[in-house]
Design an enzyme around this catalytic site. Sequence first.
Site, short mmCIF file in Angstrom:
data_model
loop_
_atom_site.label_atom_id
_atom_site.label_comp_id
_atom_site.label_asym_id
_atom_site.label_seq_id
_atom_site.Cartn_x
_atom_site.Cartn_y
_atom_site.Cartn_z
N HIS B 42 -19.22 11.39 1.14
CA HIS B 42 -19.57 11.64 3.05
C HIS B 42 -20.52 10.12 2.87
CE1 HIS B 42 -19.74 16.63 1.72
NE2 HIS B 42 -18.87 15.99 2.88
N ASP B 183 -9.37 14.70 3.32
CA ASP B 183 -8.52 16.30 3.93
C ASP B 183 -7.89 15.20 5.35
OD1 ASP B 183 -10.79 18.32 2.96
OD2 ASP B 183 -12.01 16.76 4.03
#
Lengths: 313, 313
Positions: B42, B183
């Site tokens: 992140h 993702d």
Amino acid sequence: MENKEPLIITNKDDMRRWSRTAKAQGKIVGFVPTMGYLHEGHLSLVQECKQHSHLTVVSIYVNPGQFSPNEDLSTYPSDFIGDIDKLKNKAGGVDVVFHPKNLYDYGKHDGVVNARSSDLAEGKVVSCVENSGMGHETWVRVERLEKGLCGSSRPVFFKGVATIVTKLFNIVEPDVAVFGKKDYQQWRIIERMVRDLDFGIKIIGAELLRDPDGLAKSSRNVHLSPEQRKKATSISESLFNAKTAAQKGQVVCRELKDLVIKTIHEAGGKVDYAEIVDQESLEALEEIKSPAVFCIAAWFGNVRLLDNVEIIV
Amino acid sequence: MENKEPLIITNKDDMRRWSRTAKAQGKIVGFVPTMGYLHEGHLSLVQECKQHSHLTVVSIYVNPGQFSPNEDLSTYPSDFIGDIDKLKNKAGGVDVVFHPKNLYDYGKHDGVVNARSSDLAEGKVVSCVENSGMGHETWVRVERLEKGLCGSSRPVFFKGVATIVTKLFNIVEPDVAVFGKKDYQQWRIIERMVRDLDFGIKIIGAELLRDPDGLAKSSRNVHLSPEQRKKATSISESLFNAKTAAQKGQVVCRELKDLVIKTIHEAGGKVDYAEIVDQESLEALEEIKSPAVFCIAAWFGNVRLLDNVEIIV
């Protein structure tokens, strides 16, 4: 007095740039989406929009996404020059007319998949956009409100409407947008979509406009013969009668609906649906206890007419 | 050197107002949506975001809309204080952390219909939002890309992702947003959605981050035992081997996939899927001719791990 010529914008990026520039100058941008072939009903939406904004954008775009392949996309009427003239001379002028050619043309892309022939062969319900294989595959659905009323006979209609309105909102980026309560279900769907998807846009529902004989204004009215037109006033007359009856205490929906259907039938019309529903959820009511709306679609000849009255008892 | 404290915003309207004020001052607003419990992956998205913007907003919100009732929403890990600390001390600080409580709570409304018990009884696949009857009914679907890969085993996942990202885009109104290529399918879905719905937002795909042993960084890695972790490196090792083989001319996907599945299986993993697909359409390939990506989901113990490598031959 001569009203100003609108700026005509055909390109998405130019449209967004204009709007951002206006907003950076502190202007409130109002928006009225249309499919063109404007009549006084549309012009009243423009007037309403001006009450809420400094600058007004009207889009004129016939959206293939809300037509299924067996509907009348190719014969949908248009009169762009006439529309500009009406906006200028009857609506007091607008700032921008957004008139894109094709909002589903994203240019050539490697790997963009077009509609699979298997989808079509399986009888999946598709819009003209999917049918023509443009590669567009993102759809916005307001899953409960899109069912029933007009959604029953037009299965791709509201997903097409919600999707094109999302696209137009993202291109025009307005502060305020106006939708007519003539298309009651559409207005409620857009309101719900704006709430559910957190658009920072205020939605105004503008009142339905009627001709002096009571007929709701519509582009389709011109297709009625003088005799059909006279008979079609049975729609609004029977709706007004139902409203009066409800307000006098006749709140059983089955009976109110039967009366309206009978009246329209006797006038030679064919009722597509006649439903009394909750104003927000559009769920069918058995008795009118909460704010309701009586919605009708009926055919006179080849013309499908919509009308509705709100009823609060 | 002490990095700045982020402004923590919990209210939608406050968030939009902050962003509009920033943009009116000519600032480019960058956005990184997360579900919190931040790790270095992140933080690398935040670093990437800063390359493209003047101001950075990170959202921390566990989206119930992408979990089905039988998935692990209630046990999803969170560590808000730790997240703020990481953003401040490891990512060099961000401007705003948007941390709403419930993005599907629209307040009380007359006529808002909650999930019908009939929908649930009929076994319709619903998300936790629908299951809990919050009245939200608008969903964004990217109809082709959401099928296959992770969409096969998680039927509500991508409609939940596309919908929450739409909501967050409409609240934060960023100029740029960053999604991780970890993702991969999610990133491509968001790219396609932004194209199809004409969002005025630039989407950046940030490269996948790996630990020194090759394992793709994930919040879930902490759940692996030391032994499982060692075995789980079979995923990235076999993917790299497949890539090398493809670049040496072994382009038949069936054979590349068999090799990877066999390797992971022998290491004690259970493959959910192993697919070589086109990078944009995510359609399964028989031979690698166009830019491809090898996507894997595999279980080691109770931990489902995702990984992928892009392959261009």
